[in-house]
Design a protein around this motif. Structure first.
Motif, PDB file in Angstrom:
ATOM      1  N   PHE A  82       0.911  -1.141  -0.082  1.00 44.60           N
ATOM      2  CA  PHE A  82      -0.102  -0.034   0.002  1.00 44.60           C
ATOM      3  C   PHE A  82       1.205   1.366  -0.041  1.00 44.60           C
ATOM      4  O   PHE A  82       1.785   1.291   0.921  1.00 44.60           O
ATOM      5  CB  PHE A  82      -0.699  -0.030   1.287  1.00 44.60           C
ATOM      6  N   PHE A  83       0.687   2.171  -0.809  1.00 45.91           N
ATOM      7  CA  PHE A  83       1.525   3.371  -1.057  1.00 45.91           C
ATOM      8  C   PHE A  83       0.495   4.642  -1.023  1.00 45.91           C
ATOM      9  O   PHE A  83      -0.529   4.582  -1.513  1.00 45.91           O
ATOM     10  CB  PHE A  83       2.427   3.193  -2.337  1.00 45.91           C
ATOM     11  N   ALA A  84       1.491   5.668  -0.707  1.00 48.91           N
ATOM     12  CA  ALA A  84       0.919   7.067  -0.463  1.00 48.91           C
ATOM     13  C   ALA A  84       1.866   7.954  -1.095  1.00 48.91           C
ATOM     14  O   ALA A  84       3.023   7.994  -0.870  1.00 48.91           O
ATOM     15  CB  ALA A  84       0.440   7.522   0.828  1.00 48.91           C
ATOM     16  N   ALA A  85       1.485   9.066  -1.841  1.00 51.96           N
ATOM     17  CA  ALA A  85       2.016  10.004  -2.690  1.00 51.96           C
ATOM     18  C   ALA A  85       1.593  11.282  -2.079  1.00 51.96           C
ATOM     19  O   ALA A  85       0.569  11.778  -2.085  1.00 51.96           O
ATOM     20  CB  ALA A  85       1.916   9.842  -4.191  1.00 51.96           C
ATOM     21  N   THR A  86       2.668  11.993  -1.726  1.00 47.53           N
ATOM     22  CA  THR A  86       2.411  13.606  -1.602  1.00 47.53           C
ATOM     23  C   THR A  86       3.198  14.383  -2.827  1.00 47.53           C
ATOM     24  O   THR A  86       3.584  13.735  -3.744  1.00 47.53           O
ATOM     25  CB  THR A  86       3.334  14.198  -0.334  1.00 47.53           C
ATOM     26  N   GLU A  87       3.136  15.687  -2.709  1.00 46.43           N
ATOM     27  CA  GLU A  87       3.839  16.403  -3.540  1.00 46.43           C
ATOM     28  C   GLU A  87       5.262  16.145  -3.961  1.00 46.43           C
ATOM     29  O   GLU A  87       5.688  16.172  -5.292  1.00 46.43           O
ATOM     30  CB  GLU A  87       3.603  17.966  -3.440  1.00 46.43           C
ATOM     31  N   GLY A 109      12.344  13.670  -3.075  1.00 47.84           N
ATOM     32  CA  GLY A 109      12.883  14.517  -3.908  1.00 47.84           C
ATOM     33  C   GLY A 109      12.006  14.601  -5.101  1.00 47.84           C
ATOM     34  O   GLY A 109      12.569  15.081  -6.207  1.00 47.84           O
ATOM     35  N   LEU A 110      10.700  14.348  -5.073  1.00 49.63           N
ATOM     36  CA  LEU A 110       9.961  14.388  -6.279  1.00 49.63           C
ATOM     37  C   LEU A 110       9.194  15.492  -6.806  1.00 49.63           C
ATOM     38  O   LEU A 110       9.056  16.435  -5.709  1.00 49.63           O
ATOM     39  CB  LEU A 110       8.868  13.071  -6.271  1.00 49.63           C
ATOM     40  N   ARG A 111       8.423  15.660  -7.857  1.00 53.18           N
ATOM     41  CA  ARG A 111       7.714  16.962  -8.244  1.00 53.18           C
ATOM     42  C   ARG A 111       6.358  16.401  -8.525  1.00 53.18           C
ATOM     43  O   ARG A 111       6.295  15.725  -9.830  1.00 53.18           O
ATOM     44  CB  ARG A 111       8.511  17.551  -9.319  1.00 53.18           C
ATOM     45  N   GLY A 112       5.557  16.732  -7.794  1.00 62.61           N
ATOM     46  CA  GLY A 112       4.193  16.252  -8.383  1.00 62.61           C
ATOM     47  C   GLY A 112       3.706  14.811  -7.614  1.00 62.61           C
ATOM     48  O   GLY A 112       4.401  13.968  -7.579  1.00 62.61           O
ATOM     49  N   GLY A 113       2.398  15.209  -7.073  1.00 56.74           N
ATOM     50  CA  GLY A 113       1.993  13.933  -6.489  1.00 56.74           C
ATOM     51  C   GLY A 113       0.910  13.387  -7.107  1.00 56.74           C
ATOM     52  O   GLY A 113       0.311  12.436  -6.370  1.00 56.74           O
ATOM     53  N   LYS A 114       0.166  13.812  -8.306  1.00 55.48           N
ATOM     54  CA  LYS A 114      -0.841  13.084  -8.788  1.00 55.48           C
ATOM     55  C   LYS A 114      -0.500  11.948  -9.636  1.00 55.48           C
ATOM     56  O   LYS A 114      -0.124  12.447 -10.983  1.00 55.48           O
ATOM     57  CB  LYS A 114      -1.654  14.019  -9.647  1.00 55.48           C
ATOM     58  N   TRP A 115      -0.174  10.744  -9.146  1.00 52.85           N
ATOM     59  CA  TRP A 115       0.233   9.662  -9.980  1.00 52.85           C
ATOM     60  C   TRP A 115      -0.716   8.820 -10.411  1.00 52.85           C
ATOM     61  O   TRP A 115      -1.837   8.830  -9.847  1.00 52.85           O
ATOM     62  CB  TRP A 115       1.048   8.811  -9.239  1.00 52.85           C
ATOM     63  N   ALA A 163      21.231  18.277   3.539  1.00 51.50           N
ATOM     64  CA  ALA A 163      20.334  19.229   2.793  1.00 51.50           C
ATOM     65  C   ALA A 163      19.594  18.350   1.600  1.00 51.50           C
ATOM     66  O   ALA A 163      20.508  17.417   1.168  1.00 51.50           O
ATOM     67  CB  ALA A 163      20.950  20.270   2.187  1.00 51.50           C
ATOM     68  N   PRO A 164      18.351  18.531   1.457  1.00 45.47           N
ATOM     69  CA  PRO A 164      17.599  17.510   0.487  1.00 45.47           C
ATOM     70  C   PRO A 164      18.200  17.506  -0.955  1.00 45.47           C
ATOM     71  O   PRO A 164      18.169  18.566  -1.725  1.00 45.47           O
ATOM     72  CB  PRO A 164      16.151  17.712   0.682  1.00 45.47           C
ATOM     73  N   PHE A 165      17.778  16.472  -1.810  1.00 46.75           N
ATOM     74  CA  PHE A 165      18.062  16.292  -3.224  1.00 46.75           C
ATOM     75  C   PHE A 165      17.016  16.371  -3.937  1.00 46.75           C
ATOM     76  O   PHE A 165      15.748  15.741  -3.244  1.00 46.75           O
ATOM     77  CB  PHE A 165      19.018  15.167  -3.605  1.00 46.75           C
ATOM     78  N   ILE A 166      16.793  16.849  -5.178  1.00 48.04           N
ATOM     79  CA  ILE A 166      15.609  16.807  -5.985  1.00 48.04           C
ATOM     80  C   ILE A 166      15.879  16.176  -7.283  1.00 48.04           C
ATOM     81  O   ILE A 166      16.858  16.471  -7.823  1.00 48.04           O
ATOM     82  CB  ILE A 166      14.766  18.212  -6.124  1.00 48.04           C
TER      83      ILE A 166
END
Length: 593
Positions: A82-87, A109-115, A163-166
């Motif tokens: 079971f998986f959940a995505a945010t922005e 480090g993702l862009r966009g959460g509407k998968w 520091a986070p990577f994108i």
């Protein structure tokens, strides 16, 4: 001459019964003389074949730290994830030790959460393929997440993250650099980078690694990860995926083109299928799907393409690259779809959430757009649907919970925030659900879950509270004039409710379509609060562990039209499960000569 008092006829006490609300919530048509089986308000009740059952509460399942935009599952044999995505993240939420503790993301480090996701099987196993039109697509095999890229992938571990990577950035460590395709954290400071081709030689251990935003230290040396490649179009340009006749199909974001892979393949060269000449209203392709129809010689699967402007193209065939084995059935028009995830399959039909309501492809092939509106699944709650659409939001998550024969849709509320609407898929009856501000829905196992703006994920219709908070259910049957526009005076109300435990509803009379004067909940089903105005005076066994309970209270109110309000509160451990059986109003009608 008669005196004024003599002119007034004697008031006669009369009775009216509202049966169980099998027609559900109805917010369309005339408000005068409504069907007594329909409800003016039906909140936090779930429509059933016999009426309406008070919903259970919800329990927090997990926390992911930001608004949940997508929920999806993977299953292979008895293994289910079971998986959940945010922005910016994608997180495994299959099981959690502490639902209040924010989970470490599976991918960050993702862009966009509407998968958009689809599960697809090949000789190599079961895979989830995921795209969102912002990042590179992903393939999940039950253990590993790999990127849908044009080159073979590499990986290297890191630690000491400060520091986070994108994704999409170039990471540099000494003389080595590569494009960052994904970040797979294992803790707050450690994890693995998935990267493309490396220039300047392999990454070396204990070398500082940086990007435009990130800073960490390489832990070990780089190695190969996956040799599967995806070519023809960059996977970051693909916003939707589905399967049809053993092929994966994709929507190109912002274009009127679909793309498809070879049969039984999750990789390889994608081929374009342009649809510019089919669609005449402009816009872009939004999503696609499979629609099953009986052509006379058995069921046949047709492929459907739907645009942002509400144009629908239907094709039949097995090979889009062969003109003799592929043909257009027709093009049709529906209301503009609300979202790329705003659709579901009902049997073999494809059903779409549109600005005109929820309509099916099979109906669209037989009716024009105006006729579709009157026959929409949401026609009984047209006013609520129109209000939600008018708010202009793009989030309308939908889930078909087959084990309970219910359809769930998350919508913006005209009162602010979010709510859900629920329908019984057999009867078509609707109700509203407050307290569940769903930004995403998903069925995992046999349970329904929703994700919310605060990053929480909850299991639905369980327990007697909403994550520890009390809630209440409200039922107001349609107002009645009882055959006359003369003033009526409410005297007594009698309720009959089916429940496994004691029920303590608050009851009030309402007048002239005013639903703002609802009584506050005074109890629930735990037997700790006295009935307002009376004690329970009768009960009889009805079914396993269920009893029918009847109570009578004095009510006051006068108007040309009357109704009753029933409010049941819940704050206990167990779900109430109270079902409305009937309401009865005793009233006097004032008549004059």
């Amino acid at each position: 001459m008669f005196s004024r008092s003599a002119q007034r006829r004697t008031r006669k006490a009369r009775e009216f019964v509202w049966p169980a609300p099998v027609a559900g919530l109805v917010k369309s048509g005339s408000v005068v003389g409504g069907d007594p089986r329909a409800a003016e308000v039906l909140e936090n009740f779930i429509p059933t074949a016999e009426g309406a059952r008070m919903r259970g509460g919800c329990e927090k399942h997990a926390t992911v730290g930001a608004e949940v935009q997508t929920l999806f599952t993977y299953q292979s044999g008895s293994a289910e994830r079971f998986f959940a995505a945010t922005e910016t993240t994608l997180t495994d939420v299959t099981s959690t030790a502490d639902p209040d503790a924010e989970l470490i993301p599976t991918i960050s480090g993702l862009r966009g959460g509407k998968w958009s996701t689809v599960q697809f099987g090949t000789a190599g196993g079961q895979f989830v393929v995921a795209v969102n039109g912002e990042n590179c697509g992903f393939r999940y095999d039950g253990t590993n997440w790999n990127v849908m890229g044009a080159v073979a992938q590499n990986q290297v571990s890191y630690d000491g993250l400060t520091a986070p990577f994108i994704v999409g950035q170039t990471i540099t460590a000494g003389s080595s650099h590569a494009t960052l395709l994904a970040v797979l954290p294992s803790s707050a400071t450690e994890g693995t980078f998935i990267i493309g081709a490396i220039t300047g030689g392999p990454f070396s251990d204990n070398v500082a690694v940086t990007s435009d935003t990130g800073a960490a230290v390489i832990n070990g040396t780089s190695s190969s990860r996956s040799a599967l490649t995806f070519t023809g179009i960059q996977s970051c340009a693909l916003s939707f995926v589905w399967s049809h006749k053993k092929r994966l199909w994709f929507v190109e974001k912002g274009a009127l083109s679909a793309w498809y892979l070879p049969v039984n393949s999750i990789a390889g060269e994608a081929v374009e299928f342009p649809l510019d000449g089919v669609f005449r209203l402009g816009g872009s392709l939004l999503f696609g799907g499979t629609w099953s129809t009986d052509s006379g010689s058995g069921m046949d699967d047709l492929i459907v393409f739907i645009t942002t402007e509400g144009e629908v193209a239907v094709y039949e065939g097995v090979d889009p690259g062969d003109a003799d084995a592929w043909s257009l059935i027709g093009a049709y028009v529906i209301g503009k779809p609300l979202a790329k995830d705003g659709w579901f399959r009902a049997g073999g039909d494809l059903v779409v959430l549109t600005e005109d309501g929820i309509v099916s492809v099979s109906e669209a092939m037989r009716k024009d757009r105006a006729a579709l509106q009157s026959g929409a699944v949401t026609a009984p709650i047209e006013a609520i649907w129109n209000d939600a659409v008018a708010l202009g939001q793009s989030s309308f998550p939908v889930a078909l919970w087959s084990t309970t024969t219910t359809l769930w849709v998350g919508v913006p509320s005209a009162m602010g925030g979010r709510m859900a609407i629920v329908a019984n898929t057999k009867t078509g009856a609707w109700a509203t659900v407050s307290g569940w501000p769903a930004t995403a829905f998903c069925v995992f196992g046999d349970d329904l879950y929703f994700g919310a703006e605060d990053g929480s994920i909850a299991r639905c219709d369980t327990s007697g509270s909403d994550m520890g908070a009390p809630y209440s259910a409200v039922y107001v049957p349609k107002f009645q004039e009882f055959g006359s526009m003369a003033e009526k005076f409410a005297i007594h109300a009698q309720w009959t409710i089916r429940s496994a435990g004691k029920v303590y509803p608050a009851i009030a009379a309402l007048r002239n379509f005013d639903i703002d004067s609802l009584p506050p909940p005074i109890g629930g089903t735990d037997g700790t609060v006295s009935l307002w105005g009376s004690a329970i005076w009768g009960s009889a066994v009805w079914g396993s562990k269920m009893t029918t309970q009847t109570g009578r209270v004095s009510v006051t109110g006068f108007g040309t039209s009357l109704s009753l309000a029933v409010v049941i509160g819940s704050s206990g451990i167990s779900a109430p499960g109270a079902e409305i059986v009937a309401l009865q109003l005793r009233y006097e009608a004032g008549e004059t000569l």
